[in-house]
Design a protein around this motif. Structure first.
Motif, PDB file in Angstrom:
ATOM      1  N   ILE A   3       0.826  -1.201   0.000  1.00 34.46           N
ATOM      2  CA  ILE A   3       0.000   0.000   0.000  1.00 34.46           C
ATOM      3  C   ILE A   3       0.865   1.257   0.000  1.00 34.46           C
ATOM      4  O   ILE A   3       0.449   2.313  -0.495  1.00 34.46           O
ATOM      5  CB  ILE A   3      -0.975  -0.014   1.204  1.00 34.46           C
ATOM      6  N   GLN A   4       2.084   1.148   0.505  1.00 37.37           N
ATOM      7  CA  GLN A   4       2.992   2.298   0.534  1.00 37.37           C
ATOM      8  C   GLN A   4       3.453   2.695  -0.864  1.00 37.37           C
ATOM      9  O   GLN A   4       3.985   3.801  -1.052  1.00 37.37           O
ATOM     10  CB  GLN A   4       4.206   2.000   1.420  1.00 37.37           C
ATOM     11  N   ASP A   5       3.244   1.828  -1.832  1.00 36.07           N
ATOM     12  CA  ASP A   5       3.613   2.133  -3.213  1.00 36.07           C
ATOM     13  C   ASP A   5       2.413   2.625  -4.014  1.00 36.07           C
ATOM     14  O   ASP A   5       2.452   2.657  -5.251  1.00 36.07           O
ATOM     15  CB  ASP A   5       4.217   0.896  -3.881  1.00 36.07           C
ATOM     16  N   MET A   6       1.348   2.995  -3.328  1.00 36.13           N
ATOM     17  CA  MET A   6       0.134   3.485  -3.973  1.00 36.13           C
ATOM     18  C   MET A   6      -0.233   4.850  -3.392  1.00 36.13           C
ATOM     19  O   MET A   6       0.129   5.164  -2.263  1.00 36.13           O
ATOM     20  CB  MET A   6      -1.031   2.512  -3.741  1.00 36.13           C
ATOM     21  N   ASN A   7      -0.964   5.643  -4.168  1.00 33.09           N
ATOM     22  CA  ASN A   7      -1.566   6.856  -3.611  1.00 33.09           C
ATOM     23  C   ASN A   7      -3.061   6.619  -3.414  1.00 33.09           C
ATOM     24  O   ASN A   7      -3.603   5.571  -3.796  1.00 33.09           O
ATOM     25  CB  ASN A   7      -1.279   8.080  -4.490  1.00 33.09           C
ATOM     26  N   TRP A   8      -3.742   7.594  -2.836  1.00 34.41           N
ATOM     27  CA  TRP A   8      -5.140   7.358  -2.481  1.00 34.41           C
ATOM     28  C   TRP A   8      -6.029   7.130  -3.700  1.00 34.41           C
ATOM     29  O   TRP A   8      -6.974   6.333  -3.649  1.00 34.41           O
ATOM     30  CB  TRP A   8      -5.675   8.508  -1.630  1.00 34.41           C
ATOM     31  N   GLY A   9      -5.701   7.805  -4.787  1.00 36.70           N
ATOM     32  CA  GLY A   9      -6.491   7.626  -5.994  1.00 36.70           C
ATOM     33  C   GLY A   9      -6.362   6.229  -6.570  1.00 36.70           C
ATOM     34  O   GLY A   9      -7.337   5.657  -7.074  1.00 36.70           O
ATOM     35  N   GLN A  10      -5.163   5.686  -6.487  1.00 37.30           N
ATOM     36  CA  GLN A  10      -4.954   4.319  -6.961  1.00 37.30           C
ATOM     37  C   GLN A  10      -5.696   3.312  -6.087  1.00 37.30           C
ATOM     38  O   GLN A  10      -6.218   2.317  -6.575  1.00 37.30           O
ATOM     39  CB  GLN A  10      -3.457   4.016  -6.996  1.00 37.30           C
ATOM     40  N   GLU A  12      -8.474   3.955  -4.446  1.00 38.06           N
ATOM     41  CA  GLU A  12      -9.891   4.119  -4.774  1.00 38.06           C
ATOM     42  C   GLU A  12     -10.243   3.373  -6.058  1.00 38.06           C
ATOM     43  O   GLU A  12     -11.290   2.705  -6.138  1.00 38.06           O
ATOM     44  CB  GLU A  12     -10.226   5.600  -4.911  1.00 38.06           C
ATOM     45  N   ALA A  13      -9.366   3.463  -7.056  1.00 43.69           N
ATOM     46  CA  ALA A  13      -9.614   2.767  -8.314  1.00 43.69           C
ATOM     47  C   ALA A  13      -9.519   1.258  -8.136  1.00 43.69           C
ATOM     48  O   ALA A  13     -10.313   0.499  -8.706  1.00 43.69           O
ATOM     49  CB  ALA A  13      -8.632   3.240  -9.376  1.00 43.69           C
ATOM     50  N   ARG A  14      -8.559   0.822  -7.327  1.00 46.94           N
ATOM     51  CA  ARG A  14      -8.365  -0.609  -7.108  1.00 46.94           C
ATOM     52  C   ARG A  14      -9.567  -1.222  -6.391  1.00 46.94           C
ATOM     53  O   ARG A  14     -10.069  -2.285  -6.792  1.00 46.94           O
ATOM     54  CB  ARG A  14      -7.092  -0.832  -6.280  1.00 46.94           C
ATOM     55  N   VAL A  15     -10.020  -0.578  -5.341  1.00 47.78           N
ATOM     56  CA  VAL A  15     -11.093  -1.164  -4.537  1.00 47.78           C
ATOM     57  C   VAL A  15     -12.413  -1.203  -5.300  1.00 47.78           C
ATOM     58  O   VAL A  15     -13.292  -2.016  -4.990  1.00 47.78           O
ATOM     59  CB  VAL A  15     -11.226  -0.413  -3.198  1.00 47.78           C
ATOM     60  N   ALA A  16     -12.555  -0.348  -6.303  1.00 45.17           N
ATOM     61  CA  ALA A  16     -13.760  -0.390  -7.136  1.00 45.17           C
ATOM     62  C   ALA A  16     -13.805  -1.656  -7.976  1.00 45.17           C
ATOM     63  O   ALA A  16     -14.883  -2.104  -8.381  1.00 45.17           O
ATOM     64  CB  ALA A  16     -13.820   0.839  -8.034  1.00 45.17           C
ATOM     65  N   GLN A  17     -12.635  -2.243  -8.214  1.00 38.81           N
ATOM     66  CA  GLN A  17     -12.543  -3.456  -9.016  1.00 38.81           C
ATOM     67  C   GLN A  17     -12.352  -4.716  -8.169  1.00 38.81           C
ATOM     68  O   GLN A  17     -12.753  -5.816  -8.571  1.00 38.81           O
ATOM     69  CB  GLN A  17     -11.356  -3.332  -9.991  1.00 38.81           C
ATOM     70  N   ASP A  18     -11.729  -4.566  -7.015  1.00 39.48           N
ATOM     71  CA  ASP A  18     -11.373  -5.724  -6.180  1.00 39.48           C
ATOM     72  C   ASP A  18     -11.319  -5.244  -4.736  1.00 39.48           C
ATOM     73  O   ASP A  18     -10.502  -4.387  -4.391  1.00 39.48           O
ATOM     74  CB  ASP A  18     -10.011  -6.276  -6.625  1.00 39.48           C
ATOM     75  N   ASP A  19     -12.183  -5.799  -3.878  1.00 39.26           N
ATOM     76  CA  ASP A  19     -12.295  -5.282  -2.508  1.00 39.26           C
ATOM     77  C   ASP A  19     -11.490  -6.091  -1.492  1.00 39.26           C
ATOM     78  O   ASP A  19     -11.769  -6.062  -0.298  1.00 39.26           O
ATOM     79  CB  ASP A  19     -13.760  -5.208  -2.079  1.00 39.26           C
ATOM     80  N   ARG A  20     -10.453  -6.790  -1.946  1.00 40.06           N
ATOM     81  CA  ARG A  20      -9.597  -7.552  -1.043  1.00 40.06           C
ATOM     82  C   ARG A  20      -8.388  -6.729  -0.611  1.00 40.06           C
ATOM     83  O   ARG A  20      -7.851  -5.929  -1.381  1.00 40.06           O
ATOM     84  CB  ARG A  20      -9.087  -8.831  -1.710  1.00 40.06           C
ATOM     85  N   CYS A  21      -7.923  -6.966   0.630  1.00 34.36           N
ATOM     86  CA  CYS A  21      -6.668  -6.398   1.101  1.00 34.36           C
ATOM     87  C   CYS A  21      -6.081  -7.322   2.156  1.00 34.36           C
ATOM     88  O   CYS A  21      -6.763  -8.209   2.686  1.00 34.36           O
ATOM     89  CB  CYS A  21      -6.825  -4.977   1.645  1.00 34.36           C
ATOM     90  N   VAL A  22      -4.824  -7.104   2.458  1.00 36.18           N
ATOM     91  CA  VAL A  22      -4.118  -7.901   3.455  1.00 36.18           C
ATOM     92  C   VAL A  22      -3.541  -6.967   4.512  1.00 36.18           C
ATOM     93  O   VAL A  22      -2.930  -5.946   4.174  1.00 36.18           O
ATOM     94  CB  VAL A  22      -2.977  -8.735   2.821  1.00 36.18           C
ATOM     95  N   VAL A  23      -3.753  -7.315   5.773  1.00 29.37           N
ATOM     96  CA  VAL A  23      -3.195  -6.549   6.889  1.00 29.37           C
ATOM     97  C   VAL A  23      -2.382  -7.508   7.759  1.00 29.37           C
ATOM     98  O   VAL A  23      -2.955  -8.357   8.443  1.00 29.37           O
ATOM     99  CB  VAL A  23      -4.298  -5.884   7.734  1.00 29.37           C
ATOM    100  N   PRO A  24      -1.049  -7.411   7.742  1.00 25.11           N
ATOM    101  CA  PRO A  24      -0.228  -8.280   8.593  1.00 25.11           C
ATOM    102  C   PRO A  24      -0.221  -7.785  10.044  1.00 25.11           C
ATOM    103  O   PRO A  24      -0.258  -6.581  10.308  1.00 25.11           O
ATOM    104  CB  PRO A  24       1.177  -8.166   7.979  1.00 25.11           C
ATOM    105  N   LEU A  25      -0.163  -8.741  10.963  1.00 20.31           N
ATOM    106  CA  LEU A  25      -0.093  -8.452  12.395  1.00 20.31           C
ATOM    107  C   LEU A  25       1.171  -9.084  12.962  1.00 20.31           C
ATOM    108  O   LEU A  25       1.420 -10.270  12.755  1.00 20.31           O
ATOM    109  CB  LEU A  25      -1.317  -9.017  13.122  1.00 20.31           C
ATOM    110  N   GLY A  26       1.958  -8.311  13.697  1.00 17.33           N
ATOM    111  CA  GLY A  26       3.215  -8.834  14.233  1.00 17.33           C
ATOM    112  C   GLY A  26       3.348  -8.607  15.727  1.00 17.33           C
ATOM    113  O   GLY A  26       2.369  -8.408  16.446  1.00 17.33           O
TER     114      GLY A  26
END
Length: 233
Positions: A3-10, A12-26
């Motif tokens: 996600i650090q290699d994306m901006n907010w607009g990207q 927004e565009a991504r989630v409109a097509q695919d609503d998956r994400c990954v959140v690591p916990l350490g």
């Protein structure tokens, strides 16, 4: 994709097509001769490696977890249960607000698993969302590969000793440690626990050949990728 290699607009565009994400916990805690950030390093790396061909965004790892049992080891950071649950809830609210509805939490620390009841409550209030908690190191295929390699595997032993968790100049012992008394360590405070577990390895050898570790890592990446791609309904 990080996600650090994306901006907010990207996003927004991504989630409109695919609503998956990954959140690591350490967690930041003692790992004998390995990095204090071992759980954070491994959770984020397996997430990124697994998600890479899918394009699913991976958020930076939440570095801090619940590690009260290791509080006597300098460098360990531990959050109280109520603090941790509040942080995870705020994280989920934030990614949900961004439009993500299928959220994979890739967990690298066993002490974080009390978060499960929170996830059930959170999804009850957001019935269009699905959250999975994936303990990557003890997922069925990965743990089977670990046991097939060497059943004497535990916290801070060889099974967490990857090229990316080792520290330059930190000499790793070459012997097999006897299994600690888990019941005895569970009924005392962190300072007495430190006395009973010495350097921090729970049992087993401290290091195995890189070929063994990379073979385990590939299974873990494949298994994590399967969680990203399947089982959402």
């Amino acid at each position: 994709m990080r996600i650090q290699d994306m901006n907010w607009g990207q996003v927004e565009a991504r989630v409109a097509q695919d609503d998956r994400c990954v959140v690591p916990l350490g967690s930041i805690e003692q790992h004998a001769y390995l990095s204090l950030a071992t759980d954070m390093i491994l959770a984020e790396r397996v997430s990124v490696d697994a998600a890479q061909p899918t394009g699913v965004p991976v958020f930076p790892c939440l570095p801090y977890g619940m590690a009260a049992g290791f509080a006597a080891f300098p460098g360990t950071v531990t959050l109280r249960l109520r603090t941790y649950l509040a942080v995870v809830e705020d994280l989920l609210d934030s990614v949900y607000r961004a439009g993500f509805r299928r959220i994979l939490l890739v967990n690298g620390h066993g002490g974080n698993t009390p978060v499960n009841p929170l996830l059930a409550e959170w999804m009850n209030e957001r019935r269009d969302a699905s959250v999975k908690l994936h303990d990557w190191w003890r997922a069925p295929r990965t743990m089977a590969k670990v046991v097939a390699t060497d059943p004497a595997a535990s916290h801070a032993s060889w099974m967490e000793n990857f090229p990316w968790t080792r520290l330059e100049g930190a000499t790793v012992p070459n012997f097999s440690k006897e299994r600690i008394d888990f019941a005895a360590t569970a009924r005392v405070d962190a300072w007495r626990k430190r006395e009973r577990i010495a350097e921090g390895n729970y049992h087993g050898v401290f290091q195995r050949p890189d070929a063994d570790m990379l073979a385990i890592w590939q299974v873990a990446v494949d298994e994590t990728r399967h969680e990203i791609e399947h089982g959402w309904h």
